[in-house]
Structure formats: structure tokens, C-alpha cells
Scaffold this motif. Structure first.
Motif, PDB file in Angstrom:
ATOM      1  N   TRP A 148       5.960   2.535   0.123  1.00 47.14           N
ATOM      2  CA  TRP A 148       4.880   1.564   0.291  1.00 47.14           C
ATOM      3  C   TRP A 148       5.164   0.755   1.552  1.00 47.14           C
ATOM      4  O   TRP A 148       6.320   0.598   1.971  1.00 47.14           O
ATOM      5  CB  TRP A 148       4.807   0.612  -0.901  1.00 47.14           C
ATOM      6  CG  TRP A 148       4.455   1.261  -2.197  1.00 47.14           C
ATOM      7  CD1 TRP A 148       3.229   1.313  -2.792  1.00 47.14           C
ATOM      8  CD2 TRP A 148       5.358   1.917  -3.103  1.00 47.14           C
ATOM      9  NE1 TRP A 148       3.298   1.984  -3.995  1.00 47.14           N
ATOM     10  CE2 TRP A 148       4.594   2.365  -4.209  1.00 47.14           C
ATOM     11  CE3 TRP A 148       6.726   2.204  -3.083  1.00 47.14           C
ATOM     12  CZ2 TRP A 148       5.152   3.052  -5.283  1.00 47.14           C
ATOM     13  CZ3 TRP A 148       7.291   2.897  -4.140  1.00 47.14           C
ATOM     14  CH2 TRP A 148       6.499   3.311  -5.225  1.00 47.14           C
ATOM     15  N   GLY A 157       3.457  -2.819   3.989  1.00 46.38           N
ATOM     16  CA  GLY A 157       2.530  -3.939   3.958  1.00 46.38           C
ATOM     17  C   GLY A 157       2.977  -5.030   4.897  1.00 46.38           C
ATOM     18  O   GLY A 157       3.938  -4.878   5.665  1.00 46.38           O
ATOM     19  N   THR A 202       0.844  -1.191   0.000  1.00 45.09           N
ATOM     20  CA  THR A 202       0.000   0.000   0.000  1.00 45.09           C
ATOM     21  C   THR A 202       0.878   1.239   0.000  1.00 45.09           C
ATOM     22  O   THR A 202       1.808   1.354   0.805  1.00 45.09           O
ATOM     23  CB  THR A 202      -0.897   0.012   1.252  1.00 45.09           C
ATOM     24  OG1 THR A 202      -1.714  -1.157   1.251  1.00 45.09           O
ATOM     25  CG2 THR A 202      -1.769   1.260   1.285  1.00 45.09           C
TER      26      THR A 202
END
Length: 451
Positions: free
Chosen positions: A59, A61, A44
Motif C-alpha cells: 500500500w 499513500g 491505497t
């Protein structure tokens, strides 16, 4: 019988937890609720921390097996990825933002144009093969999300050097024989292998107990020091430091230490070969990590031996060797530890290391052990080792890290195998971008002195 020796250049244990601190050991037994998916969900996009270059993209996760990860990619991405294996092992339960500590420490790689990916492992505690698998899974997460980079570099720091070296052996190529890791960079690595890297702290526990008799204390349940702590027993680092202060005066001003405290401290430091500032950190690893390693990973079996060790350097070596606690390794424990963490030396990718010669945590003799293993495997042409005149662990100067990654890229892209001189020159070139940081490469260091 081993020759009489001090342990100043012995093989150390497990490296540091980030900035040389430990989690409270009680958290190591917490059960982490892991996702049940077998395929990791995509990362994400999140806001980047402010220590990264502006316009970078980030990002985060959680992998299917449970590890939390962060990915950073600069605007001026050079098309190459660094997958980072962190040090430790950390005994606490992994947290989502744990990778940010190492991302900040190695943020110069993002500034230099590399994408960076780093993760926790699926759980806290010891386990080199477990951590190596999680590191390779992170590589696959990046490849699935962003495509295969031009180059994928495996990086291991401290105990993560053991993890990365193991990952490079286990996951060097895929099932079709295709290269997975283009190159490997190991910084301040604990590279002696699991069956050698821990003996130093087992010896420390034995020598400390001979002089101090407070870990365990006489009124406590007695146990062999190789256990670290008995299963279920809790202690904080502060409580351990208080015991060390009582025995040796460490933590007190010099003028407030008694003659007996000064003598005990001098004997321990001389025999074991550590600096005063490192005594509590080394004992902490020999306490909390040993508890995890022995009680949780080896089912209470002992992987350590000092039966034939002759301790030297005290004011009365004969008394020390006659009275020190002795213990023999269990063959099954030794075999299990070797399977998990020893290295074969069968490297297949170009491998470049950097290590401070006076590293107080992962002694430079780790590099000698790794060199011998790689040479015995007939792969010496793939290994280049560099050294700096620093007494630091996992905190070398930024242009030095920049230089080893730049040298790796030249090796891969141009076929120019680096040496100490060429890496030092790359460091000097990078200094202008990292004002205040010097280059301390020793171009003539003789590693054979560490045998």
C-alpha cells in the motif's frame, strides 16, 4: 582546553542519504504543497516491487502532514510491524516513491515475515522532532488501517537512528499510559545527539579551508565555514568535488597528483581522521546540510564551536592551530539544537543496536555516547548494543539485520534478553537463507575504547 587529538573516532554528523549521495542543495528550499486534512486518508493498495516476496501485499499513500509512505505485508505475516525511520536528512523535496529505497535495503524483514512501513518526512531538511512525529503518525496510519499488530517495532537507520531514538522518548506511551512501541532497533545510528554529532564536520570545514582556501574561494563572498553556505548561494556536489580535486587531487590518479596536493590531502585526512573516499561526502554534508540547518532551522545562528579545539596530526600542528578559522557557538542555537535532537537516555522499551566498528560515516563512538546517556538515566538494563567487524554504513549483511530483529522478538515474547553471543548465533542460523552473506559480529568488543 581540550587535549590535542585527531578526529578519527570523533562523533560524526548526520549519516547517509540512502546510498551516500546528496540532493542538489537548491531543491531544499522548495516549498512542498501539503494536504490540508488533519486526518490521514487510508492507504491505497498498489503493486509490490519485484524485490519483495511473491504474494506480498503493498500500500502507499500520503500522510496528512505531507510525508509519503509505503507499507508492505507478506503473505506469511507474523503479526508484527516494523516502522522505519530513514536516514539523511535528505535536503530535497520528498517524492512519492522515496521510501522504496529503504524498503529494498531492508526487504529481508518482509521475507522474514514482518510487515514494514516507511515514509519520507513532511519536508526535506533537518528536524529530528518533526521526523519523529511523522514516524509516529505512520504507526497510527497502519494501526487505523489494519488494526494494532501483535508487536510494533520502531526501527531507525543512520540519522533515522536519532529520529527513532527521539520518537521512542516522545511517543513511548499514549495519553493513557499504554505502550506504543514494544521495542526499538537502531542500525548504524547517529546517536550522539544533535549538539555533538555535527562538530566533526564543522572541524572538517575549518581544517579543509585552512589548507585549501577554496571553499569559499578568495574571489567569492567570504563567510564563516560553520554556515555551510550563505543563504541563497547555490552549489552542486560536482562543483564541490571539483574544488576538492583542485586542492587535494582526490579524483585524480595518484601519479597525476602534485606534491603539494599530496601533502594537503595527507594533512587533512590525518587531522580529521577520515578515509580519502569519504572526504567529499563528509564535506558535502558539511556544506549543504549545514546550510539547511543553520540558515533555515536556526535562523542563521551558529551551533558549533572550535574555540578550544587543538588540532593534531598534520606536518605542522602549530601553524594549523594558529591559522585555522575559529568560531564560538551561539547559546541560543545550541539550546535549540539540543531541544530538537539531543537524547535524554530515558528509554522505556527494550532497545537493541547494531553498528559496524569501522563505519566510515557514523563513527562507532556514537554508540559510546548513547550508552553513556542511557546509563546516566538509569536505563542500562533496557539497552543491548552489538558490533560487527565491518567498514560499512547502513549496508551491513542481511543475516545480521535478520538476527537483531529475531533477537528483539525473543526479548519481547520470551523475556530472553539478548547479548552479543546470542545475536551472533541467530545470525549464523539465518545465513542459509541469505547465501553469500557472512556474519561478522564481534562478541568481545570493548566499547569503552571509544571514549
Amino acid at each position: 582546553m581540550e587535549a590535542a587529538m585527531t578526529f578519527r573516532h570523533g562523533l560524526t554528523g548526520l549519516g547517509l542519504l540512502g546510498t551516500m549521495c546528496l540532493s542538489i542543495p537548491g531543491s531544499s528550499s522548495a516549498q512542498v504543497a501539503l494536504p490540508t486534512a488533519t486526518v490521514s486518508p487510508p492507504p491505497t493498495e498498489v503493486a509490490c516491487p519485484d524485490f519483495l516476496p511473491q504474494q506480498a501485499h503493498c500500500w502507499s499513500g500520503r500522510a496528512a502532514k505531507g510525508g509519503y509512505y509505503w507499507i508492505a505485508r507478506p503473505e506469511n505475516w507474523n503479526g508484527s510491524l516494523i516502522v522505519h525511520a530513514h536516514g539523511g536528512p535528505r535536503t530535497g523535496e520528498p517524492q512519492a516513491d522515496d521510501p522504496l529505497e529503504d524498503l529494498e535495503r531492508f526487504s529481508m524483514t518482509v521475507k522474514e515475515g514482518f510487515a514494514w512501513a516507511g515514509s519520507t518526512y513532511r519536508r526535506g531538511g533537518y528536524g529530528v522532532r518533526m521526523a519523529a512525529e511523522d514516524t509516529d503518525d505512520l504507526r497510527q496510519i497502519f494501526w487505523d488501517a489494519f488494526g494494532r499488530p501483535n508487536r510494533t517495532i520502531l526501527h531507525g537507520q543512520s540519522w533515522g537512528g536519532n529520529v527513532a531514538a527521539k520518537a521512542a522518548e516522545l511517543y513511548a506511551r499514549d495519553a493513557e499510559g499504554r505502550v506504543v512501541w514494544d521495542g526499538v532497533v537502531l542500525t548504524s545510528g547517529v546517536l550522539a545527539g544533535g549538539t555533538k554529532a555535527y562538530k566533526f564536520r564543522a572541524d572538517l570545514r575549518a581544517v579543509y579551508q585552512y589548507y585549501c582556501q577554496n571553499h569559499p574561494a578568495p574571489e567569492e563572498v567570504q563567510y564563516p565555514v560553520w554556515q555551510g553556505l550563505p543563504d541563497g548561494v547555490r552549489m552542486t556536489r560536482a562543483q564541490l568535488a571539483d574544488r576538492v580535486k583542485t586542492c587535494t587531487g582526490v579524483g585524480l590518479p595518484e601519479a597525476e597528483r602534485s606534491p603539494d596536493q599530496k601533502q594537503r590531502l595527507a594533512d587533512i585526512l590525518s587531522v580529521v581522521g577520515v578515509e580519502e573516499a569519504q572526504l567529499v561526502p563528509h564535506l558535502a554534508w558539511g556544506t549543504f546540510l549545514f546550510q539547511d540547518l543553520v540558515q533555515r532551522r536556526l535562523d542563521g545562528l551558529n551551533p558549533f564551536s572550535n574555540i578550544d579545539t587543538v588540532y593534531a596530526g598534520s606536518h605542522d600542528d602549530a601553524a594549523l592551530n594558529a591559522g585555522v578559522q575559529r568560531f564560538a557557538a551561539d547559546p541560543a542555537a545550541l539550546a535549540r539544537l539540543a531541544y530538537d535532537a539531543d537524547l535524554s537516555g530515558l528509554i522505556v522499551a527494550p532497545t537493541l543496536t547494531i553498528h559496524g566498528k569501522y563505519d566510515p560515516t557514523a563513527f562507532v563512538s556514537n554508540q559510546a555516547a548513547y550508552h553513556d546517556q542511557v546509563e546516566a538515566a538509569g536505563r542500562a538494563e533496557l539497552l543491548v548494543q552489538t558490533f560487527t567487524d565491518e567498514a560499512e554504513h547502513s549496508a551491513l549483511n542481511a543475516p545480521e539485520y535478520v538476527a537483531v530483529f529475531a533477537a528483539m522478538m525473543m526479548w519481547l515474547d520470551q523475556g530472553t534478553k539478548p547479548d552479543a553471543r546470542s545475536v551472533a548465533m541467530l545470525c549464523e542460523e539465518a545465513r542459509s537463507r541469505y547465501e553469500g552473506d557472512a556474519c561478522w559480529f564481534d562478541e568481545n568488543y570493548d566499547l569503552s575504547a571509544e571514549h
